[in-house]
Each structure stands twice: as C-alpha cells, then as structure tokens.
Design a protein around this motif. Structure first.
Motif, PDB file in Angstrom:
ATOM      1  N   SER A  48       0.952  -1.177   0.206  1.00 19.04           N
ATOM      2  CA  SER A  48      -0.012  -0.072  -0.080  1.00 19.04           C
ATOM      3  C   SER A  48       0.764   1.368  -0.316  1.00 19.04           C
ATOM      4  O   SER A  48       0.698   1.801  -0.617  1.00 19.04           O
ATOM      5  N   THR A 178      -8.939  -7.942  -7.460  1.00 18.09           N
ATOM      6  CA  THR A 178      -8.957  -7.976  -6.645  1.00 18.09           C
ATOM      7  C   THR A 178      -8.216  -7.294  -5.971  1.00 18.09           C
ATOM      8  O   THR A 178      -6.946  -7.000  -6.272  1.00 18.09           O
ATOM      9  N   PRO A 179      -8.753  -6.548  -4.402  1.00 19.89           N
ATOM     10  CA  PRO A 179      -7.810  -5.836  -3.922  1.00 19.89           C
ATOM     11  C   PRO A 179      -6.034  -6.262  -3.810  1.00 19.89           C
ATOM     12  O   PRO A 179      -5.191  -6.280  -3.487  1.00 19.89           O
ATOM     13  N   GLU A 180      -6.677  -7.566  -3.293  1.00 23.46           N
ATOM     14  CA  GLU A 180      -5.358  -8.847  -3.113  1.00 23.46           C
ATOM     15  C   GLU A 180      -4.282  -9.202  -4.750  1.00 23.46           C
ATOM     16  O   GLU A 180      -3.370  -9.042  -4.013  1.00 23.46           O
ATOM     17  N   GLU A 181      -5.208  -9.217  -5.055  1.00 20.70           N
ATOM     18  CA  GLU A 181      -4.147  -9.500  -5.829  1.00 20.70           C
ATOM     19  C   GLU A 181      -3.427  -8.148  -7.111  1.00 20.70           C
ATOM     20  O   GLU A 181      -2.457  -8.240  -7.959  1.00 20.70           O
ATOM     21  N   THR A 184       0.428  -7.605  -6.837  1.00 17.10           N
ATOM     22  CA  THR A 184       1.013  -9.048  -7.879  1.00 17.10           C
ATOM     23  C   THR A 184      -0.022  -9.232  -9.330  1.00 17.10           C
ATOM     24  O   THR A 184       1.653  -9.115  -9.901  1.00 17.10           O
TER      25      THR A 184
END
Length: 249
Positions: A48, A178-181, A184
């Motif tokens: 972030s 997705t926010p998590e990916e 990446t």
C-alpha cells in the motif's frame, strides 16, 4: 500597462497552479502517512505504501515530502494524527456517492462535506446507505490510443497474472483485479513490459445511475466542490450520463 497586466495574469495563473499542486501533494502525503502507519515505513515490505509513493512520484512530489510523511507515520517526526473515514450520500438524480477522507478534525470535515452535498442538489446519508452499490477493486489502465497493442495478447497477459477481467474501451484497456491481487498483477505486467496510465485500488460501482444533463451538471459541481476540500482523498460515484458530462467528471 499592457505588459504589467500580462505579468499579473501570469503570476495569478502561477499562484493558482502552485495552490493546486500544494493540495495534490497534501493528499499524497496523507495517503503515504496512513499506508506507512498501517503497514510500516518500508515500501518494499508494504504494497500500500509502495503504491502511494508511486502515485506521489507520478505527480512529481519531491522525495523530501515523501520521506517526511513516512517519518511522521513511523514516529520519527512529530505530526498530526489522521483518521480514515468514508462518507456516503445521494447526489443529484438519486446517484450514489462515496467520499473517502483523511482528517485530523472529523467535525470540520463532516460539516464541509454536508455543505457540498446540500449546495449541489444532494444529501449526505447514513453509513451503509450506498456502500452496497460498490465493490473495492484493483484498477489498471493501459493506453492503447496508438493501437500498437493487441487486445488478445494483453488480455492473456492480464489473466495469466491473476486479473479478474479486462475491458477494451475508447483506446484503453481497463483491467480489474481483487484488491489482494492488485500488486501481483501490476508487477507481473510491468515485468512483461506494460506501462499503466492509471493504477489504483478503487470503489467500482456495481450498477450505474443514468442522469439528465441538468443533474449531470449539478453532479460536476458536487464532485468538484468535494475534491477541492483538503481532507477529501477520493470521490466515487455511479453516474452514467452523456459523454460531455462524463468527460468533465
């Protein structure tokens, strides 16, 4: 007199540009502060913070300003304590609006946001009144206005990297994750040689609300007034309108 008047006009424009730049830097500084506060001051270990720093640098924010914001967040410097808040409301024509803020005085911020809504034909609502209409998504944009990139190639790269979907619209490729990916996918595609004209985690509307040109103009006034507030970081909405209205929004 003409030369003097011309100089005054140039100076006035420069002052306005400096003020706008100052507001942009302040917003970036707050983003960096919160990211470092939550995940630590090392961008390599804090995705972030890394994203916040990249966005700041893309707007030519000086490194000294960036480092100062990180030091404040990690306790190396004294500074104000900021709080993350989200305000929700209804814009002109019943549109959904979400306003993300970073503030050291939520009473002041709430009053300013309420005033912006009421002045432009909207209403500030309760928490949760429109949040269900949005979903947090990673959003990456590749400029293809010169038509150099093949759509199928870009889509396969995006999907292989972990993206959920891609849309091709008006000379750009819009990639959703997705926010998590998000980090990446971004890093994988950058390593493959792609560059992004925009890269952020944002609130994506699940449904759009079509408005008239009159309500669209009011919406432009609302968004402009909100974005001019020092505490406001992001404004999200679900407006669908004419191309001219959307271009201004």
């Amino acid at each position: 007199m003409a030369g003097h008047s011309k100089w005054k006009n140039i100076q006035r424009r420069k002052n306005a540009q400096d003020a706008k730049r100052g507001k942009i830097f302040m917003k970036h500084a707050k983003d960096i502060y919160v990211a470092a506060k939550q995940g630590g001051g090392d961008p390599e270990m804090n995705p972030s913070l890394r994203l916040a720093v990249e966005k700041a640098k893309s707007d030519n924010m000086p490194n000294d300003n960036i480092e100062r914001a990180i030091k404040k967040a990690t306790g190396s410097l004294d500074g104000k304590q900021y709080e993350e808040l989200t305000y929700e409301g209804y814009g002109p024509g019943g549109t959904a609006v979400m306003v993300e803020v970073l503030t050291d005085n939520k009473n002041r911020t709430a009053a300013e946001i309420r005033h912006a809504f009421s002045k432009n034909g909207g209403n500030l609502g309760e928490n949760g009144c429109v949040a269900f209409m949005f979903q947090r998504k990673g959003y990456l944009v590749i400029d293809n206005s010169n038509n150099e990139l093949d759509e199928d190639t870009v889509m396969l790269e995006a999907i292989d990297a972990g993206a959920e979907e891609m849309e091709a619209n008006d000379g750009v490729f819009e990639i959703y994750t997705t926010p998590e990916e998000f980090s990446t996918v971004k890093e994988a595609m950058e390593n493959s040689g792609f560059t992004f004209s925009n890269a952020e985690i944002t609130m994506h509307p699940q449904t759009l609300s079509t408005v008239s040109d009159e309500d669209g103009q009011k919406m432009i006034g609302l968004v402009t007034m909100l974005e001019d507030l020092e505490d406001v970081q992001e404004v999200h909405h679900n407006v669908d309108a004419s191309e001219d209205i959307l271009a201004e929004l």
